[in-house]
Design a protein around this motif. Structure first.
Motif, PDB file in Angstrom:
ATOM      1  N   HIS A   1      34.196  41.326  30.913  1.00  0.00           N
ATOM      2  CA  HIS A   1      33.500  39.862  31.197  1.00  0.00           C
ATOM      3  C   HIS A   1      35.179  39.394  30.902  1.00  0.00           C
ATOM      4  O   HIS A   1      34.925  39.140  29.735  1.00  0.00           O
ATOM      5  CB  HIS A   1      32.804  39.895  30.610  1.00  0.00           C
ATOM      6  CG  HIS A   1      32.407  38.499  30.355  1.00  0.00           C
ATOM      7  ND1 HIS A   1      30.739  38.225  29.791  1.00  0.00           N
ATOM      8  CD2 HIS A   1      32.571  37.280  30.236  1.00  0.00           C
ATOM      9  CE1 HIS A   1      30.068  36.962  29.573  1.00  0.00           C
ATOM     10  NE2 HIS A   1      31.942  36.367  29.810  1.00  0.00           N
TER      11      HIS A   1
ATOM     12  N   HIS B   1      37.140  35.966  31.552  1.00  0.00           N
ATOM     13  CA  HIS B   1      37.817  34.309  32.919  1.00  0.00           C
ATOM     14  C   HIS B   1      39.019  33.970  32.382  1.00  0.00           C
ATOM     15  O   HIS B   1      39.425  32.921  32.000  1.00  0.00           O
ATOM     16  CB  HIS B   1      37.045  32.882  32.346  1.00  0.00           C
ATOM     17  CG  HIS B   1      35.549  33.288  31.779  1.00  0.00           C
ATOM     18  ND1 HIS B   1      34.015  32.895  31.817  1.00  0.00           N
ATOM     19  CD2 HIS B   1      35.325  34.002  30.661  1.00  0.00           C
ATOM     20  CE1 HIS B   1      33.109  32.818  31.728  1.00  0.00           C
ATOM     21  NE2 HIS B   1      33.147  34.010  30.871  1.00  0.00           N
TER      22      HIS B   1
ATOM     23  N   HIS C   1      25.508  35.005  32.574  1.00  0.00           N
ATOM     24  CA  HIS C   1      24.866  34.342  31.157  1.00  0.00           C
ATOM     25  C   HIS C   1      23.998  34.464  30.191  1.00  0.00           C
ATOM     26  O   HIS C   1      23.751  33.528  30.705  1.00  0.00           O
ATOM     27  CB  HIS C   1      26.679  33.002  31.279  1.00  0.00           C
ATOM     28  CG  HIS C   1      28.300  33.958  31.214  1.00  0.00           C
ATOM     29  ND1 HIS C   1      28.755  34.212  32.804  1.00  0.00           N
ATOM     30  CD2 HIS C   1      28.716  33.606  30.295  1.00  0.00           C
ATOM     31  CE1 HIS C   1      29.913  34.078  32.096  1.00  0.00           C
ATOM     32  NE2 HIS C   1      30.605  33.817  31.099  1.00  0.00           N
TER      33      HIS C   1
ATOM     34  N   HIS D   1      26.212  38.354  26.717  1.00  0.00           N
ATOM     35  CA  HIS D   1      26.157  37.072  25.473  1.00  0.00           C
ATOM     36  C   HIS D   1      24.887  37.113  24.658  1.00  0.00           C
ATOM     37  O   HIS D   1      25.399  38.548  23.668  1.00  0.00           O
ATOM     38  CB  HIS D   1      26.331  35.483  25.881  1.00  0.00           C
ATOM     39  CG  HIS D   1      27.586  35.337  26.301  1.00  0.00           C
ATOM     40  ND1 HIS D   1      28.065  34.675  24.961  1.00  0.00           N
ATOM     41  CD2 HIS D   1      27.637  34.350  27.389  1.00  0.00           C
ATOM     42  CE1 HIS D   1      29.625  34.395  25.762  1.00  0.00           C
ATOM     43  NE2 HIS D   1      28.934  34.466  27.147  1.00  0.00           N
TER      44      HIS D   1
ATOM     45  N   ASP E   1      35.228  37.932  26.957  1.00  0.00           N
ATOM     46  CA  ASP E   1      34.846  36.536  27.445  1.00  0.00           C
ATOM     47  C   ASP E   1      36.383  35.943  27.224  1.00  0.00           C
ATOM     48  O   ASP E   1      36.081  34.729  27.054  1.00  0.00           O
ATOM     49  CB  ASP E   1      34.076  36.219  26.045  1.00  0.00           C
ATOM     50  CG  ASP E   1      33.158  35.132  26.945  1.00  0.00           C
ATOM     51  OD1 ASP E   1      33.597  35.169  27.760  1.00  0.00           O
ATOM     52  OD2 ASP E   1      32.919  34.479  26.210  1.00  0.00           O
TER      53      ASP E   1
HETATM   54 FE    FE Z   1      32.015  33.986  29.576  1.00  0.00          FE
END
Ligand code: FE
Ligand code: DI6
Length: 402
Positions: free
Chosen positions: A72, A74, A242, A265, A317
């Motif tokens: 995970h 970005h 998410h 999460h 993340d």
């Molecule tokens: Fe995220």
């Protein structure tokens, strides 16, 4: 010619105790594992490899594991949010910054303004930091473009990282990450634009392996999430979510109802969500970096997920707003210190269960027939990677045997 790895301990990830084999050896040929076991049982056909100067790796008593998987991130974005970090240190919270036009939207502005080459250069640096810590596979989400052209631009950069670096990249379309300014007060219209335009175009270009939504009171509602998932399913793409990061929207049970790969999460996850995830075999992806960086106090319900038999993964993340962190072993350390993971759970969370969270069946374990994505560590027990932090114990990493 095959390659022999010997004089090491294997952490195969076969079972909850990590399937350790001491005084072990492993043989790979081309990009696959072809044999592993006790060194004393090494078949005669490979024994001569011990004398090969080029096709024999002496582990010197170290630990050989599957290379790590960051399931995970970005990783592709423009600009920086160091200014917001500073604001938060003066007492402004994450939701308030987002409401004032900062947060995700400030990264959207910078990402839209950046060229593909600029995005590639900054993302490459981040990916290389992960690789240097033993990572062989990275999931990368879009979600800072929020229009057809800019979402595709982000995903193309992600694919290019996979093509140019020794790392496997799995992409996720996260167009439903935030509401772009041009759709202000028209969230349903934006969802329709995602379903009718962005999703089909992304599929047509083969740029996404899965679809994700930010289901949250500052993101999209459960009903809007459902519409994106239905469109993704119709196009044959798996979904993830998410979910329950800042509040309980019962997103976990929604993604589980689609047999989703993962819910991520989960600080506010309910018992109902846990039961739905367990029944659907949806992986719980926990993100201790975001929890730490936002100074959250609500812990994800680790013990109840454990009791329910939900498989748990851990990821960085990596993103500019809530987890500007590019170190997966640090996340294993934090999963133990902050979330009370056992070291075994931390390891499974960045190997076998991380592979499951991406729908990958050929990596994340040491097993005959699996890809030779391997990491050799200068340590004799797996808990050492979770225990220490600050010295890189990676001796070497192999990506598909190379
Ligand atoms: Fe995220
Ligand atoms: N949750 C997060 O923690 C990131 N995205 C999300 O949906 C934050 C992204 C950002 O603040 O830029």
């Amino acid at each position: 010619m095959p390659t022999l790895f010997h004089n090491l301990t294997l952490a195969t990830m076969r079972d909850a105790d990590l399937g350790l084999i001491n005084q072990a050896a492993l043989v790979c040929e081309h990009d696959r594992i072809v044999w592993l076991g006790k060194e004393a049982n090494l078949p005669v056909q490979w024994q001569a490899l011990k004398k090969s100067p080029t096709h024999c790796v002496n582990g010197n008593g170290g630990l050989l594991s599957p290379a790590l998987i960051d399931c995970h991130t970005h990783l592709v974005w423009g600009g920086s949010r160091a200014n917001e970090f500073k604001q938060r240190l003066h007492g402004v919270n994450y939701e308030a910054i987002a409401a004032a036009g900062g947060g995700i939207i400030s990264t959207v502005r910078a990402t839209r303004a950046a060229t593909e080459a600029e995005l590639f250069a900054s993302a490459k640096e981040r990916a290389e930091a992960l690789i240097a810590q033993g990572v062989s596979c990275i999931e990368i989400k879009s979600g800072y473009g929020l229009s057809l052209d800019h979402e595709l631009k982000q995903l193309r950069v992600a694919r290019k990282l996979g093509a140019e670096l020794p790392v496997r990249v799995v992409t996720t379309l996260l167009a439903a990450h935030a509401l772009p300014p041009e759709y202000k007060d028209r969230a349903d219209d934006y969802i329709a634009y995602i379903c009718d335009t962005i999703l089909p175009a992304t599929v047509a270009e083969g740029l996404a392996d899965a679809v994700d939504v930010f289901c949250e009171n500052i993101g999209f509602s459960r009903e809007q999430t459902d519409r994106v998932f239905a469109a993704a399913q119709a196009l044959g793409l798996p979904v993830k979510l998410h979910a329950e990061q800042l509040s309980d929207q019962d997103g976990a049970s929604l993604v589980a109802s689609y047999k989703g790969l993962s819910a991520d999460h989960l600080e506010y996850l309910s018992d109902q969500g846990i039961a739905a995830m367990a029944a659907a075999n949806t992986v719980a992806v926990l993100l201790p970096g975001a929890y730490y960086f936002l100074r959250e106090t609500k812990l994800p319900p680790i013990e109840r997920m454990r009791a329910a038999g939900v498989n748990m993964a851990i990821a960085t993340d990596a993103n500019p707003g809530t987890s500007p962190i590019f170190n997966l072993p640090l996340m294993m350390h934090m999963a133990c210190t902050l979330f009370r993971f056992t070291p075994e759970e931390a390891w499974l969370g960045t190997t076998k269960h991380a592979a499951q969270a991406l729908g990958l069946t050929d990596t994340g374990e040491l097993k005959v027939g699996m890809r030779a994505d391997l990491a050799l560590w200068q340590m004799s027990t797996p808990e050492e990677l979770c225990y220490e932090f600050g010295i890189n114990r990676l001796v070497k990493r192999w990506f598909a045997g190379n």
